[in-house]
Design an enzyme around this catalytic site. Structure first.
Site, PDB file in Angstrom:
ATOM      1  N   HIS A 127      51.045  66.946  32.664  1.00 30.72           N
ATOM      2  CA  HIS A 127      50.571  68.200  33.249  1.00 30.72           C
ATOM      3  C   HIS A 127      49.660  68.818  32.197  1.00 30.72           C
ATOM      4  O   HIS A 127      50.109  69.068  31.072  1.00 30.72           O
ATOM      5  CB  HIS A 127      51.741  69.126  33.585  1.00 30.72           C
ATOM      6  CG  HIS A 127      52.724  68.454  34.477  1.00 30.72           C
ATOM      7  ND1 HIS A 127      52.487  68.223  35.814  1.00 30.72           N
ATOM      8  CD2 HIS A 127      53.935  67.897  34.220  1.00 30.72           C
ATOM      9  CE1 HIS A 127      53.503  67.575  36.339  1.00 30.72           C
ATOM     10  NE2 HIS A 127      54.396  67.368  35.393  1.00 30.72           N
ATOM     11  N   SER A 176      47.655  67.183  37.120  1.00 29.34           N
ATOM     12  CA  SER A 176      49.006  66.631  37.056  1.00 29.34           C
ATOM     13  C   SER A 176      48.953  65.210  37.574  1.00 29.34           C
ATOM     14  O   SER A 176      48.164  64.906  38.476  1.00 29.34           O
ATOM     15  CB  SER A 176      49.983  67.427  37.919  1.00 29.34           C
ATOM     16  OG  SER A 176      50.345  68.633  37.304  1.00 29.34           O
ATOM     17  N   GLU A 213      58.963  49.717  34.563  1.00 26.81           N
ATOM     18  CA  GLU A 213      59.897  50.093  33.504  1.00 26.81           C
ATOM     19  C   GLU A 213      60.098  51.608  33.432  1.00 26.81           C
ATOM     20  O   GLU A 213      60.549  52.120  32.416  1.00 26.81           O
ATOM     21  CB  GLU A 213      59.370  49.569  32.164  1.00 26.81           C
ATOM     22  CG  GLU A 213      59.107  48.067  32.123  1.00 26.81           C
ATOM     23  CD  GLU A 213      57.753  47.664  32.707  1.00 26.81           C
ATOM     24  OE1 GLU A 213      56.993  48.558  33.135  1.00 26.81           O
ATOM     25  OE2 GLU A 213      57.460  46.460  32.736  1.00 26.81           O
ATOM     26  N   SER A 214      59.770  52.359  34.451  1.00 20.53           N
ATOM     27  CA  SER A 214      60.007  53.798  34.613  1.00 20.53           C
ATOM     28  C   SER A 214      58.703  54.574  34.864  1.00 20.53           C
ATOM     29  O   SER A 214      58.055  54.308  35.853  1.00 20.53           O
ATOM     30  CB  SER A 214      60.871  54.424  33.521  1.00 20.53           C
ATOM     31  OG  SER A 214      62.157  53.817  33.532  1.00 20.53           O
ATOM     32  N   CYS A 263      61.976  51.477  30.145  1.00 19.18           N
ATOM     33  CA  CYS A 263      63.193  50.669  30.051  1.00 19.18           C
ATOM     34  C   CYS A 263      62.846  49.353  29.375  1.00 19.18           C
ATOM     35  O   CYS A 263      61.676  49.028  29.177  1.00 19.18           O
ATOM     36  CB  CYS A 263      63.734  50.372  31.448  1.00 19.18           C
ATOM     37  SG  CYS A 263      64.315  51.833  32.301  1.00 19.18           S
TER      38      CYS A 263
END
Lengths: 126, 126
Positions: free
Chosen positions: A68, A55, A62-63, A83
């Site tokens: 996983h 994970s 930008e995010s 974004c």
């Protein structure tokens, strides 16, 4: 800063077992995917599970990108959320190819724009 | 390990400016949200942006929780993704309350189960 973003949820199946179980490979793939999409990398955190599976997240200005992996099922659960003017599909495509996914399903969710609408797409790699 | 998971996307508006801009508060809130839902915390990575805003992730054994906050818009973009028997709404509800969200929109996406179906819900907090 504008709240608008694009969030691609990518379900990858038929991926390569060894790649899905190789944390260093996945981490490198995700950082490269972020950079290829034009993102600025801020934080990187990955975790290897026993007996298998990885994970992790790359937080970008930008995010984020997350994974996983379930090597025993050939499955990887991917999120690419960007974004601004970035196109999350550039990173999602790069990741699907790097993990040798045989099939994938993408949905794209606009974020930060009020009511949520979802676009579906399905693709078989090759 | 089973691939099946539940991914709640939660769009929070009308949140408290100071809470959305307080990285320590958000980090503590997210770790607590994970623990309250019964998750096992594995990695925690948060980032504070200038002049404002926080991004971060808690990686749990059962997937992840993420936030991107935009204090100037009162907006927080939340993901809670859990595998196994956990209920992601426990964490999502806790986070919405902790950030004093006035309105929220949730969608829930099943992951790792083949074709993706999306459930919508909208709620006003108080």
């Amino acid at each position: 800063m504008e709240t608008m973003g694009r969030h691609v949820i990518s379900e990858l199946w038929g991926c390569d077992f060894d790649k899905l179980n190789d944390m260093d490979y996945i981490e490198k793939t995700f950082v490269n995917a972020a950079l290829k999409s034009g993102a600025e990398v801020r934080e990187v955190a990955f975790h290897k599970f026993a007996p298998q599976g990885v994970s992790g997240v790359v937080i970008i200005s930008e995010s984020h990108l997350t994974i996983h992996s379930f090597p025993e099922h050939g499955y990887a659960s991917i999120d690419v959320y960007t974004c601004g003017d970035l196109n999350p599909n550039i990173a999602a495509d790069y990741i699907a190819e790097a993990l040798s996914a045989q099939t994938r399903e993408n949905i794209e969710i606009p974020r930060g724009m009020g009511p949520v609408q979802v676009k579906h797409s399905q693709a078989k790699a090759q």
